[in-house]
Design an enzyme around this catalytic site. Structure first.
Site, PDB file in Angstrom:
ATOM      1  N   CYS A  81      -5.060   5.798  -7.391  1.00 54.98           N
ATOM      2  CA  CYS A  81      -6.044   5.404  -6.374  1.00 54.98           C
ATOM      3  C   CYS A  81      -6.150   3.882  -6.449  1.00 54.98           C
ATOM      4  O   CYS A  81      -6.950   3.341  -7.199  1.00 54.98           O
ATOM      5  CB  CYS A  81      -7.385   6.084  -6.639  1.00 54.98           C
ATOM      6  N   HIS A 159       3.532  10.482  -0.836  1.00 56.84           N
ATOM      7  CA  HIS A 159       3.231   9.905   0.476  1.00 56.84           C
ATOM      8  C   HIS A 159       4.346  10.253   1.450  1.00 56.84           C
ATOM      9  O   HIS A 159       5.532  10.226   1.086  1.00 56.84           O
ATOM     10  CB  HIS A 159       3.075   8.389   0.371  1.00 56.84           C
ATOM     11  N   GLU A 208      -5.544  11.259   4.179  1.00 52.63           N
ATOM     12  CA  GLU A 208      -5.392  11.355   2.723  1.00 52.63           C
ATOM     13  C   GLU A 208      -5.463  12.803   2.243  1.00 52.63           C
ATOM     14  O   GLU A 208      -6.350  13.577   2.638  1.00 52.63           O
ATOM     15  CB  GLU A 208      -6.483  10.551   2.016  1.00 52.63           C
ATOM     16  N   CYS A 217      -6.150   3.100   2.299  1.00 48.85           N
ATOM     17  CA  CYS A 217      -5.569   3.848   1.173  1.00 48.85           C
ATOM     18  C   CYS A 217      -4.617   2.896   0.463  1.00 48.85           C
ATOM     19  O   CYS A 217      -3.606   2.485   1.061  1.00 48.85           O
ATOM     20  CB  CYS A 217      -4.830   5.083   1.666  1.00 48.85           C
ATOM     21  N   GLY A 220      -1.284   4.405  -0.487  1.00 53.46           N
ATOM     22  CA  GLY A 220      -0.591   4.639   0.780  1.00 53.46           C
ATOM     23  C   GLY A 220      -0.056   3.357   1.381  1.00 53.46           C
ATOM     24  O   GLY A 220       1.034   3.339   1.969  1.00 53.46           O
TER      25      GLY A 220
HETATM   26  N1  LIG Z   1      -5.920  10.968  -1.702  1.00 53.94           N
HETATM   27  C1  LIG Z   1      -4.962  10.378  -2.606  1.00 53.94           C
HETATM   28  C2  LIG Z   1      -5.627   9.590  -3.724  1.00 53.94           C
HETATM   29  C3  LIG Z   1      -6.402   8.437  -3.273  1.00 53.94           C
HETATM   30  C4  LIG Z   1      -5.622   7.352  -2.677  1.00 53.94           C
HETATM   31  C5  LIG Z   1      -6.552   6.146  -2.621  1.00 53.94           C
HETATM   32  N2  LIG Z   1      -7.387   6.128  -1.455  1.00 53.94           N
HETATM   33  C6  LIG Z   1      -5.822   4.867  -2.854  1.00 53.94           C
HETATM   34  O1  LIG Z   1      -6.427   3.824  -2.556  1.00 53.94           O
HETATM   35  O2  LIG Z   1      -4.698   4.880  -3.391  1.00 53.94           O
HETATM   36  C7  LIG Z   1      -4.180  11.465  -3.305  1.00 53.94           C
HETATM   37  O3  LIG Z   1      -4.676  12.575  -3.438  1.00 53.94           O
HETATM   38  O4  LIG Z   1      -3.079  11.132  -3.740  1.00 53.94           O
END
Ligand SMILES: N[C@@H](CCC[C@H](N)C(=O)O)C(=O)O
Length: 278
Positions: A81, A159, A208, A217, A220
């Protein structure tokens, strides 16, 4: 959960955001690890709990300045994250007066440091093989066998990156969930929609895994920058505009560096009465 409620009664929490990516931060170093799936899902529910995109739990570490764990709004675990890592780094730098620190996540030990008013974190090298993203079987990661010809990239979490002509025209809520749970991704996936504006600028929107649409993200953004460069569309250093703000990405020899803003929003206490309602 009753034991946890007693254990957590009066526990402080903080709300932060990084380019609009919304977090609850809990510093568990004084009370050992207290977060679990049921609690994260309850706190993450914007109708019952505090509401967040992710919950970040700070714990004591024997390998870095701190250990850091992440949960999505549905209570699922997240291996990375990036924006929360940057917010936690700012919190720790505020606490210690230092301008750099190390943070161990499931990605390993990451380096974070101040960059003027911004915070930079090295998110490590991307995972670029089917079994490390991970995918269910060996396919061409540059051209996945899915409508829209996306690219798969791992950044400690999976991703699926689509390149589109107009990111603002994409029905993210309509098509994101189907790709999130596509069987090609055994651990599900985050889904990015990227519009290339120039060799050093991308507009990106995101669905997400475990949370839905967020304003930004970090992992991301890193995955999108890697995918765009692999496709020959951009240089290794790009500025990325998300719904909640800008992030700078730089894919270097030592990893993908992400730089951007952080903001403390408010702090509060988790009372036993509140926790019983989750
Ligand atoms: N939802 C993502 C984890 C969170 C990503 C986050 N918002 C970031 O900033 O990297 C997952 O489940 O991989």
């Amino acid at each position: 959960m009753a034991d946890a409620q007693t254990h957590m009664d009066g526990l402080e929490f903080m709300k932060w955001h990084g380019a609009g990516n919304d977090f609850v931060m809990i510093d568990s170093r004084a009370r050992d690890a207290v977060v679990h799936r049921e609690l994260a899902a309850g706190l993450g529910d914007r109708n019952r709990g505090v509401g967040f995109d992710q919950l970040a739990e700070i714990r004591s570490s024997d390998a870095a300045d701190i250990d850091l764990d992440f949960w999505n709004a549905d209570g699922s675990r997240a291996g990375a994250c990036g924006n929360a890592t940057r917010c936690v780094a700012q919190y720790m730098m505020d606490q210690t007066g230092r301008d750099a620190l190390t943070i161990r996540t499931s990605r390993g030990v990451l380096e974070a440091r101040a960059d003027g008013d911004l915070v930079a974190v090295n998110m490590g090298q991307p995972q670029l093989t089917w079994d490390t993203v991970p995918l269910s079987h060996d396919v061409d990661l540059q051209h996945l066998p899915l409508d829209g010809d996306p690219v798969a990239v791992g950044m400690g979490n999976p991703h699926c990156v689509f390149f589109v002509d107009d990111a603002d025209a994409v029905d993210v809520a309509g098509i994101g969930p189907g790709f999130e749970t596509n069987p090609l991704f055994p651990e599900a996936t985050n889904v990015e929609f990227a519009e290339i504006r120039s060799r050093d600028e991308i507009r990106m929107r995101v669905w997400e895994r475990g949370t839905g649409i967020t304003l930004a993200c970090g992992s991301g953004a890193c995955a999108t920058a890697v995918a765009a460069h692999q496709r020959g569309l951009t240089d290794k250093k790009v500025r990325m505009e998300l719904d909640g703000g800008w992030l700078m990405l730089d894919w270097r020899e030592d990893g993908v560096w992400m730089t951007g803003p952080t903001a403390f929003v408010y702090s509060g206490q988790l009372t036993q009465a509140f926790l019983k309602g989750l």
